[in-house]
Motif scaffolding. Structure first.
Motif, PDB file in Angstrom:
ATOM      1  N   GLY A 190      62.906  29.409 -37.116  1.00 36.57           N
ATOM      2  CA  GLY A 190      63.906  30.116 -36.327  1.00 36.57           C
ATOM      3  C   GLY A 190      65.303  29.561 -36.478  1.00 36.57           C
ATOM      4  O   GLY A 190      66.263  30.312 -36.586  1.00 36.57           O
ATOM      5  N   THR A 191      65.432  28.240 -36.514  1.00 35.95           N
ATOM      6  CA  THR A 191      66.774  27.658 -36.588  1.00 35.95           C
ATOM      7  C   THR A 191      67.437  27.946 -37.931  1.00 35.95           C
ATOM      8  O   THR A 191      68.626  28.244 -37.994  1.00 35.95           O
ATOM      9  N   ASN A 192      66.670  27.872 -39.018  1.00 38.96           N
ATOM     10  CA  ASN A 192      67.244  28.173 -40.337  1.00 38.96           C
ATOM     11  C   ASN A 192      67.552  29.662 -40.475  1.00 38.96           C
ATOM     12  O   ASN A 192      68.552  30.037 -41.087  1.00 38.96           O
ATOM     13  N   ASP A 193      66.679  30.494 -39.907  1.00 35.75           N
ATOM     14  CA  ASP A 193      66.917  31.947 -39.934  1.00 35.75           C
ATOM     15  C   ASP A 193      68.246  32.262 -39.249  1.00 35.75           C
ATOM     16  O   ASP A 193      69.036  33.069 -39.745  1.00 35.75           O
ATOM     17  N   TRP A 194      68.464  31.634 -38.096  1.00 38.78           N
ATOM     18  CA  TRP A 194      69.675  31.871 -37.308  1.00 38.78           C
ATOM     19  C   TRP A 194      70.931  31.521 -38.104  1.00 38.78           C
ATOM     20  O   TRP A 194      71.929  32.217 -38.001  1.00 38.78           O
TER      21      TRP A 194
ATOM     22  N   VAL B 241      55.037  31.668 -26.571  1.00 41.94           N
ATOM     23  CA  VAL B 241      56.277  31.015 -26.997  1.00 41.94           C
ATOM     24  C   VAL B 241      56.517  29.794 -26.114  1.00 41.94           C
ATOM     25  O   VAL B 241      56.402  29.875 -24.890  1.00 41.94           O
ATOM     26  N   VAL B 242      56.834  28.682 -26.746  1.00 42.35           N
ATOM     27  CA  VAL B 242      57.203  27.459 -26.035  1.00 42.35           C
ATOM     28  C   VAL B 242      58.686  27.227 -26.277  1.00 42.35           C
ATOM     29  O   VAL B 242      59.124  27.140 -27.424  1.00 42.35           O
ATOM     30  N   ASP B 243      59.460  27.154 -25.211  1.00 45.89           N
ATOM     31  CA  ASP B 243      60.895  26.902 -25.310  1.00 45.89           C
ATOM     32  C   ASP B 243      61.106  25.417 -25.561  1.00 45.89           C
ATOM     33  O   ASP B 243      60.960  24.592 -24.655  1.00 45.89           O
ATOM     34  N   CYS B 244      61.444  25.047 -26.782  1.00 45.90           N
ATOM     35  CA  CYS B 244      61.591  23.641 -27.165  1.00 45.90           C
ATOM     36  C   CYS B 244      63.033  23.143 -27.067  1.00 45.90           C
ATOM     37  O   CYS B 244      63.287  21.960 -27.318  1.00 45.90           O
ATOM     38  N   PHE B 245      63.957  24.014 -26.695  1.00 45.94           N
ATOM     39  CA  PHE B 245      65.373  23.645 -26.635  1.00 45.94           C
ATOM     40  C   PHE B 245      65.622  22.360 -25.843  1.00 45.94           C
ATOM     41  O   PHE B 245      66.404  21.512 -26.271  1.00 45.94           O
ATOM     42  N   PRO B 246      64.961  22.139 -24.696  1.00 44.87           N
ATOM     43  CA  PRO B 246      65.243  20.926 -23.926  1.00 44.87           C
ATOM     44  C   PRO B 246      64.451  19.688 -24.359  1.00 44.87           C
ATOM     45  O   PRO B 246      64.677  18.601 -23.835  1.00 44.87           O
ATOM     46  N   PHE B 247      63.528  19.799 -25.296  1.00 49.17           N
ATOM     47  CA  PHE B 247      62.613  18.704 -25.588  1.00 49.17           C
ATOM     48  C   PHE B 247      63.270  17.474 -26.213  1.00 49.17           C
ATOM     49  O   PHE B 247      62.892  16.353 -25.909  1.00 49.17           O
ATOM     50  N   VAL B 248      64.176  17.661 -27.146  1.00 48.12           N
ATOM     51  CA  VAL B 248      64.863  16.533 -27.770  1.00 48.12           C
ATOM     52  C   VAL B 248      66.192  16.350 -27.039  1.00 48.12           C
ATOM     53  O   VAL B 248      66.931  17.321 -26.869  1.00 48.12           O
ATOM     54  N   PRO B 249      66.478  15.129 -26.570  1.00 49.21           N
ATOM     55  CA  PRO B 249      67.758  14.931 -25.866  1.00 49.21           C
ATOM     56  C   PRO B 249      68.934  15.468 -26.687  1.00 49.21           C
ATOM     57  O   PRO B 249      68.964  15.334 -27.910  1.00 49.21           O
ATOM     58  N   HIS B 250      69.857  16.085 -26.004  1.00 50.43           N
ATOM     59  CA  HIS B 250      71.014  16.702 -26.652  1.00 50.43           C
ATOM     60  C   HIS B 250      72.033  15.624 -26.988  1.00 50.43           C
ATOM     61  O   HIS B 250      73.114  15.552 -26.412  1.00 50.43           O
ATOM     62  N   ASP B 251      71.657  14.802 -27.956  1.00 51.31           N
ATOM     63  CA  ASP B 251      72.425  13.630 -28.363  1.00 51.31           C
ATOM     64  C   ASP B 251      72.303  13.506 -29.881  1.00 51.31           C
ATOM     65  O   ASP B 251      71.181  13.404 -30.402  1.00 51.31           O
ATOM     66  N   VAL B 252      73.420  13.495 -30.575  1.00 52.36           N
ATOM     67  CA  VAL B 252      73.392  13.427 -32.044  1.00 52.36           C
ATOM     68  C   VAL B 252      72.634  12.201 -32.555  1.00 52.36           C
ATOM     69  O   VAL B 252      72.130  12.211 -33.672  1.00 52.36           O
ATOM     70  N   ASN B 253      72.516  11.157 -31.737  1.00 51.35           N
ATOM     71  CA  ASN B 253      71.807   9.955 -32.155  1.00 51.35           C
ATOM     72  C   ASN B 253      70.302  10.158 -32.252  1.00 51.35           C
ATOM     73  O   ASN B 253      69.590   9.282 -32.730  1.00 51.35           O
ATOM     74  N   MET B 254      69.816  11.312 -31.808  1.00 53.36           N
ATOM     75  CA  MET B 254      68.399  11.651 -31.928  1.00 53.36           C
ATOM     76  C   MET B 254      68.112  12.387 -33.243  1.00 53.36           C
ATOM     77  O   MET B 254      66.978  12.789 -33.496  1.00 53.36           O
ATOM     78  N   TYR B 255      69.135  12.550 -34.047  1.00 56.19           N
ATOM     79  CA  TYR B 255      69.029  13.353 -35.270  1.00 56.19           C
ATOM     80  C   TYR B 255      69.412  12.542 -36.494  1.00 56.19           C
ATOM     81  O   TYR B 255      70.433  11.865 -36.511  1.00 56.19           O
ATOM     82  N   LEU B 256      68.590  12.633 -37.541  1.00 54.47           N
ATOM     83  CA  LEU B 256      68.837  11.921 -38.792  1.00 54.47           C
ATOM     84  C   LEU B 256      70.186  12.296 -39.398  1.00 54.47           C
ATOM     85  O   LEU B 256      70.934  11.446 -39.857  1.00 54.47           O
ATOM     86  N   ASP B 257      70.456  13.576 -39.416  1.00 49.64           N
ATOM     87  CA  ASP B 257      71.673  14.079 -40.051  1.00 49.64           C
ATOM     88  C   ASP B 257      72.778  14.337 -39.029  1.00 49.64           C
ATOM     89  O   ASP B 257      73.762  14.981 -39.343  1.00 49.64           O
ATOM     90  N   LEU B 258      72.569  13.862 -37.801  1.00 52.22           N
ATOM     91  CA  LEU B 258      73.517  14.037 -36.697  1.00 52.22           C
ATOM     92  C   LEU B 258      73.764  15.500 -36.365  1.00 52.22           C
ATOM     93  O   LEU B 258      74.793  15.845 -35.812  1.00 52.22           O
ATOM     94  N   ARG B 259      72.787  16.376 -36.702  1.00 50.17           N
ATOM     95  CA  ARG B 259      72.972  17.817 -36.512  1.00 50.17           C
ATOM     96  C   ARG B 259      71.715  18.557 -36.123  1.00 50.17           C
ATOM     97  O   ARG B 259      71.633  19.145 -35.069  1.00 50.17           O
ATOM     98  N   VAL B 260      70.735  18.577 -37.047  1.00 51.31           N
ATOM     99  CA  VAL B 260      69.610  19.501 -36.930  1.00 51.31           C
ATOM    100  C   VAL B 260      68.238  18.816 -36.976  1.00 51.31           C
ATOM    101  O   VAL B 260      67.333  19.220 -36.260  1.00 51.31           O
ATOM    102  N   HIS B 261      68.074  17.816 -37.799  1.00 52.82           N
ATOM    103  CA  HIS B 261      66.758  17.230 -38.066  1.00 52.82           C
ATOM    104  C   HIS B 261      66.545  15.952 -37.261  1.00 52.82           C
ATOM    105  O   HIS B 261      67.259  14.963 -37.474  1.00 52.82           O
TER     106      HIS B 261
END
Length: 154
Positions: free
Chosen positions: A44-48, A115-135
């Motif tokens: 879904g995220t890549n499609d968007w 459908v499981v809404d996963c939007f809140p599952f990962v803290p909304h903090d770039v430090n939780m992401y390898l590429d500081l964006r998506v992954h």
């Protein structure tokens, strides 16, 4: 996927393809002799960010219809996309929330789809992401898995 499989003591087959979109040619392929109890899909995220609204709608609807037709006894879990840094922008598909809304619309017509809404599952903090964006990084994925486990147990 491995965290979820370990938690639920499941025999899992991870067929995820990084960077992929809802591609009907993939969903039309049935694994002979394999009848999964649960199928989870986290597209879904890549499609968007890559497709037009018409392409997204058509591909997403066909993808889930194919899975429901090929695996009528399986529970299909659609994991709506997690937070991403640029979720506030509008793409050709529309606002980021359109993806989850479309998944819920499709699920209303497919009895074995949730459908499981996963939007809140990962803290909304770039430090939780390898590429500081998506992954997500390992810590981000741990949060993601914990959220999915809780949702599935409920």
């Amino acid at each position: 996927a491995s965290i979820l499989a370990d938690h639920f003591d499941a025999d899992a087959r991870n067929k995820g393809i990084g960077g992929e979109v809802f591609r009907p040619t993939l969903s039309a392929l049935k694994d002979d002799g394999f009848e999964p109890e649960i199928i989870s899909v986290a597209y879904g995220t890549n499609d968007w960010s890559k497709l037009s609204k018409e392409e997204f709608d058509r591909n997403c609807e066909t993808f889930y219809s194919d899975l429901a037709r090929l695996y009528p006894k399986a529970r299909i879990i659609s994991l709506a996309p997690i937070w991403r840094v640029d979720h506030n922008r509008t793409t050709a598909v529309g606002e980021f929330s359109y993806v989850a809304n479309k998944l819920n619309e499709i699920a209303s017509n497919i009895p074995n789809m949730t459908v499981v809404d996963c939007f809140p599952f990962v803290p909304h903090d770039v430090n939780m992401y390898l590429d500081l964006r998506v992954h997500p990084n390992n810590e981000g994925f741990a949060h993601y898995a914990k959220g999915i486990i809780k949702a599935l147990e409920n």
